[in-house]
Each structure stands twice: as C-alpha cells, then as structure tokens.
Design a protein around this motif. Sequence first.
Motif, PDB file in Angstrom:
ATOM      1  N   THR A  26       0.830  -1.220   0.000  1.00 42.43           N
ATOM      2  CA  THR A  26       0.000   0.000   0.000  1.00 42.43           C
ATOM      3  C   THR A  26       0.859   1.262   0.000  1.00 42.43           C
ATOM      4  O   THR A  26       0.627   2.170  -0.792  1.00 42.43           O
ATOM      5  CB  THR A  26      -0.931   0.042   1.225  1.00 42.43           C
ATOM      6  OG1 THR A  26      -0.114   0.080   2.399  1.00 42.43           O
ATOM      7  CG2 THR A  26      -1.841  -1.154   1.288  1.00 42.43           C
ATOM      8  N   GLY A  27       1.873   1.296   0.879  1.00 45.58           N
ATOM      9  CA  GLY A  27       2.656   2.522   1.037  1.00 45.58           C
ATOM     10  C   GLY A  27       3.622   2.755  -0.108  1.00 45.58           C
ATOM     11  O   GLY A  27       3.707   3.853  -0.664  1.00 45.58           O
ATOM     12  N   LEU A  28       4.374   1.717  -0.488  1.00 40.89           N
ATOM     13  CA  LEU A  28       5.419   1.897  -1.491  1.00 40.89           C
ATOM     14  C   LEU A  28       4.894   1.727  -2.914  1.00 40.89           C
ATOM     15  O   LEU A  28       5.280   2.460  -3.815  1.00 40.89           O
ATOM     16  CB  LEU A  28       6.572   0.912  -1.243  1.00 40.89           C
ATOM     17  CG  LEU A  28       7.309   1.092   0.092  1.00 40.89           C
ATOM     18  CD1 LEU A  28       8.433   0.083   0.239  1.00 40.89           C
ATOM     19  CD2 LEU A  28       7.859   2.516   0.216  1.00 40.89           C
ATOM     20  N   LEU A  29       4.015   0.723  -3.096  1.00 42.55           N
ATOM     21  CA  LEU A  29       3.513   0.479  -4.456  1.00 42.55           C
ATOM     22  C   LEU A  29       2.187   1.174  -4.716  1.00 42.55           C
ATOM     23  O   LEU A  29       1.708   1.195  -5.851  1.00 42.55           O
ATOM     24  CB  LEU A  29       3.364  -1.033  -4.695  1.00 42.55           C
ATOM     25  CG  LEU A  29       4.659  -1.849  -4.538  1.00 42.55           C
ATOM     26  CD1 LEU A  29       4.372  -3.332  -4.741  1.00 42.55           C
ATOM     27  CD2 LEU A  29       5.710  -1.383  -5.523  1.00 42.55           C
ATOM     28  N   GLY A  30       1.583   1.717  -3.670  1.00 36.78           N
ATOM     29  CA  GLY A  30       0.359   2.491  -3.858  1.00 36.78           C
ATOM     30  C   GLY A  30      -0.880   1.674  -4.193  1.00 36.78           C
ATOM     31  O   GLY A  30      -1.852   2.203  -4.712  1.00 36.78           O
ATOM     32  N   LEU A  31      -0.858   0.369  -3.905  1.00 33.76           N
ATOM     33  CA  LEU A  31      -2.022  -0.464  -4.189  1.00 33.76           C
ATOM     34  C   LEU A  31      -3.079  -0.285  -3.105  1.00 33.76           C
ATOM     35  O   LEU A  31      -2.766   0.141  -1.995  1.00 33.76           O
ATOM     36  CB  LEU A  31      -1.603  -1.931  -4.259  1.00 33.76           C
ATOM     37  CG  LEU A  31      -0.639  -2.289  -5.401  1.00 33.76           C
ATOM     38  CD1 LEU A  31      -0.035  -3.657  -5.187  1.00 33.76           C
ATOM     39  CD2 LEU A  31      -1.381  -2.228  -6.726  1.00 33.76           C
ATOM     40  N   PRO A  32      -4.333  -0.605  -3.407  1.00 31.79           N
ATOM     41  CA  PRO A  32      -5.369  -0.492  -2.376  1.00 31.79           C
ATOM     42  C   PRO A  32      -5.141  -1.499  -1.240  1.00 31.79           C
ATOM     43  O   PRO A  32      -4.559  -2.568  -1.456  1.00 31.79           O
ATOM     44  CB  PRO A  32      -6.663  -0.830  -3.123  1.00 31.79           C
ATOM     45  CG  PRO A  32      -6.315  -0.917  -4.556  1.00 31.79           C
ATOM     46  CD  PRO A  32      -4.855  -1.040  -4.690  1.00 31.79           C
ATOM     47  N   PHE A  33      -5.622  -1.137  -0.047  1.00 31.17           N
ATOM     48  CA  PHE A  33      -5.484  -1.994   1.130  1.00 31.17           C
ATOM     49  C   PHE A  33      -6.076  -3.369   0.893  1.00 31.17           C
ATOM     50  O   PHE A  33      -5.558  -4.380   1.363  1.00 31.17           O
ATOM     51  CB  PHE A  33      -6.174  -1.298   2.308  1.00 31.17           C
ATOM     52  CG  PHE A  33      -6.093  -2.064   3.594  1.00 31.17           C
ATOM     53  CD1 PHE A  33      -4.945  -2.048   4.357  1.00 31.17           C
ATOM     54  CD2 PHE A  33      -7.186  -2.818   4.041  1.00 31.17           C
ATOM     55  CE1 PHE A  33      -4.871  -2.755   5.544  1.00 31.17           C
ATOM     56  CE2 PHE A  33      -7.116  -3.529   5.226  1.00 31.17           C
ATOM     57  CZ  PHE A  33      -5.959  -3.496   5.981  1.00 31.17           C
ATOM     58  N   TRP A  34      -7.172  -3.415   0.131  1.00 33.74           N
ATOM     59  CA  TRP A  34      -7.887  -4.688  -0.065  1.00 33.74           C
ATOM     60  C   TRP A  34      -7.031  -5.687  -0.822  1.00 33.74           C
ATOM     61  O   TRP A  34      -7.154  -6.895  -0.631  1.00 33.74           O
ATOM     62  CB  TRP A  34      -9.218  -4.444  -0.777  1.00 33.74           C
ATOM     63  CG  TRP A  34     -10.029  -3.420  -0.039  1.00 33.74           C
ATOM     64  CD1 TRP A  34     -10.249  -2.125  -0.422  1.00 33.74           C
ATOM     65  CD2 TRP A  34     -10.659  -3.590   1.230  1.00 33.74           C
ATOM     66  NE1 TRP A  34     -10.977  -1.478   0.533  1.00 33.74           N
ATOM     67  CE2 TRP A  34     -11.262  -2.354   1.563  1.00 33.74           C
ATOM     68  CE3 TRP A  34     -10.785  -4.662   2.119  1.00 33.74           C
ATOM     69  CZ2 TRP A  34     -11.970  -2.154   2.731  1.00 33.74           C
ATOM     70  CZ3 TRP A  34     -11.492  -4.466   3.285  1.00 33.74           C
ATOM     71  CH2 TRP A  34     -12.075  -3.227   3.591  1.00 33.74           C
ATOM     72  N   ILE A  35      -6.174  -5.180  -1.711  1.00 32.14           N
ATOM     73  CA  ILE A  35      -5.284  -6.090  -2.437  1.00 32.14           C
ATOM     74  C   ILE A  35      -4.222  -6.640  -1.480  1.00 32.14           C
ATOM     75  O   ILE A  35      -3.905  -7.833  -1.483  1.00 32.14           O
ATOM     76  CB  ILE A  35      -4.649  -5.354  -3.640  1.00 32.14           C
ATOM     77  CG1 ILE A  35      -5.755  -5.113  -4.658  1.00 32.14           C
ATOM     78  CG2 ILE A  35      -3.498  -6.155  -4.226  1.00 32.14           C
ATOM     79  CD1 ILE A  35      -5.305  -4.625  -5.984  1.00 32.14           C
ATOM     80  N   ALA A  36      -3.709  -5.755  -0.608  1.00 31.36           N
ATOM     81  CA  ALA A  36      -2.730  -6.208   0.388  1.00 31.36           C
ATOM     82  C   ALA A  36      -3.331  -7.274   1.296  1.00 31.36           C
ATOM     83  O   ALA A  36      -2.655  -8.222   1.705  1.00 31.36           O
ATOM     84  CB  ALA A  36      -2.241  -5.024   1.217  1.00 31.36           C
ATOM     85  N   LEU A  37      -4.613  -7.106   1.581  1.00 29.35           N
ATOM     86  CA  LEU A  37      -5.292  -8.049   2.477  1.00 29.35           C
ATOM     87  C   LEU A  37      -5.273  -9.476   1.910  1.00 29.35           C
ATOM     88  O   LEU A  37      -5.218 -10.449   2.646  1.00 29.35           O
ATOM     89  CB  LEU A  37      -6.738  -7.588   2.677  1.00 29.35           C
ATOM     90  CG  LEU A  37      -7.535  -8.262   3.792  1.00 29.35           C
ATOM     91  CD1 LEU A  37      -6.939  -7.940   5.138  1.00 29.35           C
ATOM     92  CD2 LEU A  37      -8.991  -7.823   3.740  1.00 29.35           C
ATOM     93  N   ILE A  38      -5.325  -9.586   0.581  1.00 33.10           N
ATOM     94  CA  ILE A  38      -5.274 -10.902  -0.062  1.00 33.10           C
ATOM     95  C   ILE A  38      -3.829 -11.291  -0.378  1.00 33.10           C
ATOM     96  O   ILE A  38      -3.386 -12.408  -0.086  1.00 33.10           O
ATOM     97  CB  ILE A  38      -6.092 -10.888  -1.383  1.00 33.10           C
ATOM     98  CG1 ILE A  38      -7.510 -10.383  -1.134  1.00 33.10           C
ATOM     99  CG2 ILE A  38      -6.090 -12.271  -2.031  1.00 33.10           C
ATOM    100  CD1 ILE A  38      -8.358 -11.279  -0.285  1.00 33.10           C
ATOM    101  N   ALA A  39      -3.086 -10.369  -0.979  1.00 26.08           N
ATOM    102  CA  ALA A  39      -1.752 -10.694  -1.495  1.00 26.08           C
ATOM    103  C   ALA A  39      -0.738 -10.906  -0.367  1.00 26.08           C
ATOM    104  O   ALA A  39       0.119 -11.795  -0.468  1.00 26.08           O
ATOM    105  CB  ALA A  39      -1.269  -9.583  -2.426  1.00 26.08           C
ATOM    106  N   GLY A  40      -0.825 -10.111   0.706  1.00 25.65           N
ATOM    107  CA  GLY A  40       0.139 -10.236   1.809  1.00 25.65           C
ATOM    108  C   GLY A  40       0.187 -11.652   2.380  1.00 25.65           C
ATOM    109  O   GLY A  40       1.246 -12.295   2.378  1.00 25.65           O
ATOM    110  N   PRO A  41      -0.964 -12.172   2.848  1.00 30.03           N
ATOM    111  CA  PRO A  41      -0.966 -13.533   3.396  1.00 30.03           C
ATOM    112  C   PRO A  41      -0.510 -14.577   2.376  1.00 30.03           C
ATOM    113  O   PRO A  41       0.197 -15.516   2.735  1.00 30.03           O
ATOM    114  CB  PRO A  41      -2.428 -13.754   3.780  1.00 30.03           C
ATOM    115  CG  PRO A  41      -2.953 -12.393   4.037  1.00 30.03           C
ATOM    116  CD  PRO A  41      -2.247 -11.496   3.077  1.00 30.03           C
ATOM    117  N   LEU A  42      -0.889 -14.397   1.094  1.00 29.31           N
ATOM    118  CA  LEU A  42      -0.486 -15.380   0.085  1.00 29.31           C
ATOM    119  C   LEU A  42       1.036 -15.399  -0.071  1.00 29.31           C
ATOM    120  O   LEU A  42       1.651 -16.471  -0.112  1.00 29.31           O
ATOM    121  CB  LEU A  42      -1.147 -15.051  -1.260  1.00 29.31           C
ATOM    122  CG  LEU A  42      -2.601 -15.496  -1.394  1.00 29.31           C
ATOM    123  CD1 LEU A  42      -3.150 -15.094  -2.757  1.00 29.31           C
ATOM    124  CD2 LEU A  42      -2.718 -17.009  -1.187  1.00 29.31           C
TER     125      LEU A  42
END
Lengths: 288, 323
Positions: A54-70
């Motif tokens: 979210t902070g560095l790549l500017g993606l929405p939080f919702w994407i981090a919510l899925i992509a981070g755990p994966l």
Amino acid sequence: MESVVAALWNSLELGVLLFLIAVGLNIIFGVLNIINFAHGALYMLGAYAAFTLTGLLGLPFWIALIAGPLLVAVLAAVVERVMLHNIYDRPITDTLLLTFALLLIIDEAVKWVWGTGIHIVEPPEILAGTFSLLGTQQSVYSLFVLAVGIVVGGGLWLFFTRTLAGKVMRAAASDRKMSRLVGINVPLVFTAVFALGAGIAALGGVIAAPIRAISPGMGSNIIVESFIVVVIGGLGSFPGAFLGAIVLGAIHGFGSRFLPELNIVLPFIGMAVVLLLKPQGLMGRSAI
Amino acid sequence: MNSWKLLAGAVLAALLVALWFLPSWSPYFYIFVATEILILGLFAAGFNLVFGYTGMLSLGHAAFFGFGAYVVAMLALHLEAPLLPALAAAVIGSGLLALVIGFFCVRLTEVYFTMLTLAFGMMVFSIAQQWRSVTNGSDGITGFPVSELGLGLGLTLGNPAVFYQVTLSVVVLAAAVLYIITLSPFGLVLKAMAENPERVAFTGIPVRRYRLYSFVLSGMFCGLAGGLFAPFTRVASPEMLHWSQSAEPVLMAILGGSATFLGPFIGSAIFVLLETWITSFTERWMLFLGIVLALMVIFLRRGLFGTAVDFVLARARRRDHAA
C-alpha cells in the motif's frame, strides 16, 4: 459504565488479533508437533507486506489483504521444505531451536530490507471513521477487525469439519503413521499446514498494520503474547486459541484501565496459574 | 584412553596459563573480549546444567543472570560493597530466586516447562522494568563504583587487566566446582534423567526434587556470571532479564556442544569472537548467527566441540581394539 464498555471493546479487538496469530500456532503444533517460535516473525512479515504493497507500491489496502498472506504462505512453504522437514522426529527442543534460528533470520532480514524505523499504514477510507457505542466512541476499523476474526474463525471451523483437505489435516494430526498407510501424502500435508498457519498469521499482520506501529520488534512482542494465549487456551487446540485470545485480550483490556501498575505482569501470572493448575490448558489438547 | 585424558589436561593447563598472561602481550580490546567470553561461558555452562545435563530447555535463565547483575550493582551503588561479598550475595540471591521459580517449573516437563520458565522470566523482567523506585526502570542501574575486590587485597578493579584476571580466577574456580558436580553421583543422576526420567523414577530417586536441585544450582552459577557482568559493563539493565537474553546461553551451548562440559565455554568463545569479527564489517550479525544456528541444529547437533570429542574418542576406541 462507559469505561467498562470501552475496556470490553478493546479486549475484543485485541483478542481477535491475538486469535489470528495463536490459531495458526496451534494448527501447526497440532499437526506438525512443533512450537513455531518464528510465528510472530511471520505476522510481522504480513504487516511489512501490507506497508510495501500500500505505502510503497500504492495499491489499495484490499489487495494487500489478499496478497500479503499469500506471499507469506508461499515463503513459509519454501521454509518448511528447506528447513523444517529435516527434524520432525527430533525432540521438541530441536524444533524450538530451529524455529528460533528462523526468527533471528527473518528479524534481521526485515531490518536489512526495511530499516529499523517505524512505518505506518493508512486504513482504507471506508473504515477510517468512528461510531458511538453505549456512550463511547469506537473506530469503525475495530468493527472490521472483529468481522475478519469471525470470518477466519468460522471459515477455519468449516474447513476442518466439512472439507476433505481439512479432514486430511486432522487425520495427519491424530495419527501420522496410519495416515501414511491409508495413502495420505503426509509431507505435503505438513507443508500445506505450515503455509496455512503462516498465512493466517500474516493476515493478522496486515489487519494490525493500520492500528499498530510497524517495527522490527513487533514479531518478538507478539510471539510471547501468543504463547500466553496458546498456553491458557490449550496447546494444539482450535477452540483453545479462541478462548485463550479472549482471556488475554480481557486481561490487557481491563488491566490497562483498572490496574495499570500491574498490567505488564498480569498476563504472565495468568499463564503461570493455568500452567500450574491445568498444564494442558483450559480446553485441553485436541487434534485441532 | 588415559593418554588422551593426560593430553587434554595438559592442553587445558597450557591454555589457562596463556589466558592468565594475556594482558601482558595483548591490546586492551582483546582483554575485554576475553572477559566477555569467560563471563558468558560461565552463564552458558551454568544454564547447561539444566539443559544439557538434565534435559530441560529453560527460557527463563536470563532472570538469574540479570538478578545477579542487579544484586552486585545495587550493593555497589548503595553500600559500596567490595566485589567478592557482592558476588556471594548474587549467588545466594539468584539461588533463592531459582528455588522459588524452580519450585513451580519443575512440576512440568518438556514444552510446558519451557513455557513456564518463559513466563516467570518475563515476570521478573516486567517487575524490573516497572518498579522504577528500586530498579530505575528501563534505564537500569548505572554509575556504581567498581573499586575493591575484598579480602584486603589492594586490587584496582577499574583496571581492565586486573578485572580480567579476577574474572578468570572466579570463572575457573566456579567451572571447577561445576565440573565436580557433573562428575559426582548427583551429576550422574541428572544425566540419567535426561536420557530416561521414568527409568530413574523406578529406581526410587525423586526425579522432581533432583530437577529442582539442578535448577537451583544452575541459577546460582548464572547469578554469579551476571554478578561479574554488571561491573564489567558498568550497568545492570532490564534487557539482561529479557527472554531474548535467555536465548544466548542456549545458542552457546548448542554451538559448542551441550553434551560436553567444556562445550558451552567453547561455544561462548566462538559466539563472542564471531560477533566481534562479523560486526566489524557488517551489522547483520544476527542474520549470520541465525543461519549458523539453523545449520548446527539440522546437521551438527552435538556442537563443534562435542563432534570433535566424538571423533577423537571413536579413533581412540578403534586403536584400543586394534591393540
């Protein structure tokens, strides 16, 4: 009255976060029979993944919510294949030490990549406000935390009781040899379980990112907390992780408000009392 | 077999003589390094009585190390106590603390024991952090004088070379006592309990009580190490009590070899030397340490010294058979 409501709400929010970390710890212990010292570090990786996405790549939080755990789950699968699979039949102290080594490696790697400073993640706009609850103001985000806890807890319960994969995992937890004999690919199950536990911990990290400061110390702090949770609830027990998390959340939530000078000792006293009276924890040990 | 023991004794004696005269030819920096190795080696060896000999992984031993450090620092600060009586107080105090904590912990085994030691260790840490009026909170206790030894000897401990030689004497004496304990019938019972507690219980030995004895003795040696560490670093702080500090002796014991008596000392030497060397060109010391520890646990479980001893003994045995 208001302070009791606020304490109760804080306890719930913290309890859910602790549940997300402790449940993975318990699933991994239940199936693989190892105490994962690096579990807090995986939670931290989830938080840093959220910050990067979210902070560095500017993606929405919702994407981090899925992509981070994966991402963390994939990394954990690799770690399990390379490191952990060597030592499953060794004494439990060896697995403690090996995962401790993993903790050192991840902690240092995080400092290397992201530095030692504190990072912040903004919650998505829709969750940023507050609402009033019985005379107190609470953040909408804490409502979201509760929702995630319910979804994950319910989802895991359905997974373990209703799906074939979940039943296979439980079979491997209760009897490795027999599972192998009936044709279950036990090494594969172990990899999957470790990745699953790590992924849930990372999800906890992503959820915690907007409400906790992201720093290299956050993993070691939370691991002691989650040890307390699993000890109070019962090592290896799925309902135990939930009960323990709520109890510890309450100890923190009420302790910090009503017994501030005893607050940091209370969790350890609670843990010691449970260990001494009922070492297998309040819920006992069950196969997940 | 006997000639090997003789040779080992001679090597050890020569090493001790060389260590005693270290200050006469080595720069101050290495005197500091050697002092640290000795103190942490004693900490690791004291811890190893519970871990390597009795087979219990404690993650709360930093509590005894840190407690010893606080006792010496506070006695020096408030009473200007000389070092030797302060060390004696540290040993007794840590022993009492270990008696209280051990009384509860030895009821449990395996991972439950480890968790309970962690809980008690963190309780002690939290108290030291919170009780500002006595412990000065997270700043720790500093500014205490390190002047005399006691016994009427006019030694100036402020001189690092003198402090080093005092440390060497104390550590060697303590190690000798610890060694005698491990060789005694009591030590043999501990070793037997590490291998098979049920079988030991069948012989009528009260296993739990022996675990407690081991825990208390171990705590006393760790307290002595902490008591030396406070005047060495001139500070007693809560970090010394934190569980991550408890992990250090574990690492040292594993590195050198927890099944041998000298293993923890050698592990401490490797640990401190590696740390000094690696931090001189990179800050990533812990990363390196993590990788080394992982490799040791997976491939070299007997530790460097333990593996070397196994190798030498196996050769000696083969030669005996041939003869």
